[in-house]
Write a protein that holds these residues in place. Structure first.
Motif, PDB file in Angstrom:
ATOM      1  N   VAL A   1     103.450  45.018 -93.237  1.00 56.21           N
ATOM      2  CA  VAL A   1     102.782  43.716 -93.077  1.00 56.21           C
ATOM      3  C   VAL A   1     103.729  42.588 -93.459  1.00 56.21           C
ATOM      4  CG1 VAL A   1     100.950  42.265 -93.985  1.00 56.21           C
ATOM      5  CG2 VAL A   1     100.458  44.601 -93.350  1.00 56.21           C
ATOM      6  N   ILE A   2     104.463  42.792 -94.566  1.00 58.55           N
ATOM      7  CA  ILE A   2     105.392  41.745 -95.004  1.00 58.55           C
ATOM      8  C   ILE A   2     106.450  41.495 -93.938  1.00 58.55           C
ATOM      9  CG2 ILE A   2     107.180  41.200 -96.678  1.00 58.55           C
ATOM     10  CD1 ILE A   2     105.551  42.684 -98.748  1.00 58.55           C
ATOM     11  N   LEU A   3     106.988  42.596 -93.378  1.00 56.34           N
ATOM     12  CA  LEU A   3     108.026  42.442 -92.344  1.00 56.34           C
ATOM     13  C   LEU A   3     107.479  41.722 -91.122  1.00 56.34           C
ATOM     14  CD1 LEU A   3     110.014  45.756 -92.311  1.00 56.34           C
ATOM     15  CD2 LEU A   3     110.662  43.543 -93.209  1.00 56.34           C
ATOM     16  N   LYS A   4     106.231  42.068 -90.756  1.00 58.59           N
ATOM     17  CA  LYS A   4     105.635  41.443 -89.580  1.00 58.59           C
ATOM     18  C   LYS A   4     105.449  39.946 -89.807  1.00 58.59           C
ATOM     19  CE  LYS A   4     101.950  42.445 -86.320  1.00 58.59           C
ATOM     20  NZ  LYS A   4     100.667  43.114 -86.148  1.00 58.59           N
ATOM     21  N   VAL A   5     104.983  39.590 -91.014  1.00 57.38           N
ATOM     22  CA  VAL A   5     104.774  38.174 -91.332  1.00 57.38           C
ATOM     23  C   VAL A   5     106.099  37.422 -91.293  1.00 57.38           C
ATOM     24  CG1 VAL A   5     104.162  36.628 -93.218  1.00 57.38           C
ATOM     25  CG2 VAL A   5     102.649  38.477 -92.624  1.00 57.38           C
ATOM     26  N   LEU A   6     107.150  38.071 -91.828  1.00 52.95           N
ATOM     27  CA  LEU A   6     108.474  37.440 -91.814  1.00 52.95           C
ATOM     28  C   LEU A   6     108.938  37.186 -90.381  1.00 52.95           C
ATOM     29  CD1 LEU A   6     110.763  39.099 -94.482  1.00 52.95           C
ATOM     30  CD2 LEU A   6     110.432  36.693 -94.069  1.00 52.95           C
ATOM     31  N   ALA A   7     108.773  38.205 -89.515  1.00 51.42           N
ATOM     32  CA  ALA A   7     109.216  38.046 -88.129  1.00 51.42           C
ATOM     33  C   ALA A   7     108.433  36.947 -87.433  1.00 51.42           C
ATOM     34  CB  ALA A   7     109.047  39.369 -87.379  1.00 51.42           C
ATOM     35  N   ILE A   8     107.100  36.933 -87.647  1.00 57.66           N
ATOM     36  CA  ILE A   8     106.273  35.899 -87.009  1.00 57.66           C
ATOM     37  C   ILE A   8     106.717  34.518 -87.471  1.00 57.66           C
ATOM     38  CG2 ILE A   8     103.956  34.919 -86.920  1.00 57.66           C
ATOM     39  CD1 ILE A   8     102.868  37.741 -87.005  1.00 57.66           C
ATOM     40  N   SER A   9     106.988  34.378 -88.767  1.00 58.85           N
ATOM     41  CA  SER A   9     107.327  33.046 -89.264  1.00 58.85           C
ATOM     42  C   SER A   9     108.693  32.605 -88.753  1.00 58.85           C
ATOM     43  CB  SER A   9     107.280  33.003 -90.778  1.00 58.85           C
ATOM     44  OG  SER A   9     108.123  33.966 -91.318  1.00 58.85           O
ATOM     45  N   TYR A  10     109.651  33.552 -88.647  1.00 61.45           N
ATOM     46  CA  TYR A  10     110.959  33.168 -88.105  1.00 61.45           C
ATOM     47  C   TYR A  10     110.828  32.693 -86.670  1.00 61.45           C
ATOM     48  CZ  TYR A  10     114.029  34.731 -91.829  1.00 61.45           C
ATOM     49  OH  TYR A  10     114.684  34.851 -93.009  1.00 61.45           O
ATOM     50  N   ILE A  11     110.115  33.481 -85.849  1.00 59.70           N
ATOM     51  CA  ILE A  11     110.038  33.157 -84.425  1.00 59.70           C
ATOM     52  C   ILE A  11     109.232  31.887 -84.203  1.00 59.70           C
ATOM     53  CG2 ILE A  11     109.133  33.962 -82.228  1.00 59.70           C
ATOM     54  CD1 ILE A  11     110.062  36.672 -82.870  1.00 59.70           C
ATOM     55  N   ALA A  12     108.109  31.736 -84.942  1.00 61.12           N
ATOM     56  CA  ALA A  12     107.283  30.546 -84.765  1.00 61.12           C
ATOM     57  C   ALA A  12     108.034  29.295 -85.197  1.00 61.12           C
ATOM     58  CB  ALA A  12     105.985  30.686 -85.557  1.00 61.12           C
TER      59      ALA A  12
END
Lengths: 65, 128
Positions: free
Chosen positions: B70-81
């Motif tokens: 979940v943490i990795l997914k949140v990190l990826a979403i925040s980078y891309i967004a």
């Protein structure tokens, strides 16, 4: 890592600028607009592959499906 | 040292952008997109080692591996967004930028639901 993409886009922009002003001098406004559109499409085709690469590598880095 | 390359790269692309911005704003947008992506490509391989270290820590500590995902997914979403919103803002589309950011926040909330559920389950088992 390829810096030549930057110079490629700058070159396209310069060529489009020159063509735009030449065509405008001749008095064909509608062709000038078409030239701008072609330039934008050219840049977009260059960019879109890099964007896809970027998404793929983010997906690989964060181990997402 | 990666930082020398990144700084030199940023200076060169800023110079070219400065020339292009007045004449061809649409080309300048494409160029800034490409240079931002290339800086990301320089930094991203460094991040891989950090993530592997953290996943090793998670594995050793015996935590639920789902939460680290979940943490990795949140990190990826925040980078891309963040990247997409910055590009939209660079084009002068403030509305689109704020919509992209809001979508990112919503998706982060959605992907963090399993953690909230886990906390609730923990409270339930503690109470009974």
């Amino acid at each position: 890592m390829n810096i030549d993409l930057i110079f490629k886009i700058a070159g396209v922009a310069i060529i489009v600028s020159v063509l735009h002003s030449v065509v405008k001098q001749v008095g064909k406004e509608e062709y000038a607009w078409l030239i701008t559109l072609t330039g934008v499409l050219l840049v977009l085709t260059l960019v879109i592959r890099l964007v896809a690469d970027f998404f793929q590598s983010v997906r690989a880095t964060f181990q997402l499906p | 040292m990666e930082i020398f390359g990144i700084v030199a790269f940023g200076i060169v692309s800023s110079l070219i952008l400065l020339l292009l911005r007045k004449e061809r704003p649409e080309m300048a947008l494409g160029l800034s997109l490409v240079s931002g992506l290339l800086v990301f490509f320089l930094v991203l391989p460094e991040l891989t080692s950090v993530i592997s270290v953290f996943s090793g820590i998670v594995r050793d500590s015996g935590l639920e591996p789902l939460y680290f995902g979940v943490i990795l997914k949140v990190l990826a979403i925040s980078y891309i967004a963040d990247f997409g919103a910055a590009i939209c803002r660079d084009a002068g589309e403030e509305l689109m930028a704020s919509r992209v950011e809001m979508a990112g926040k919503l998706l982060i909330l959605i992907s963090s639901i399993p953690v909230i559920q886990g906390v609730m389950e923990l409270i339930k088992t503690l109470l009974t």
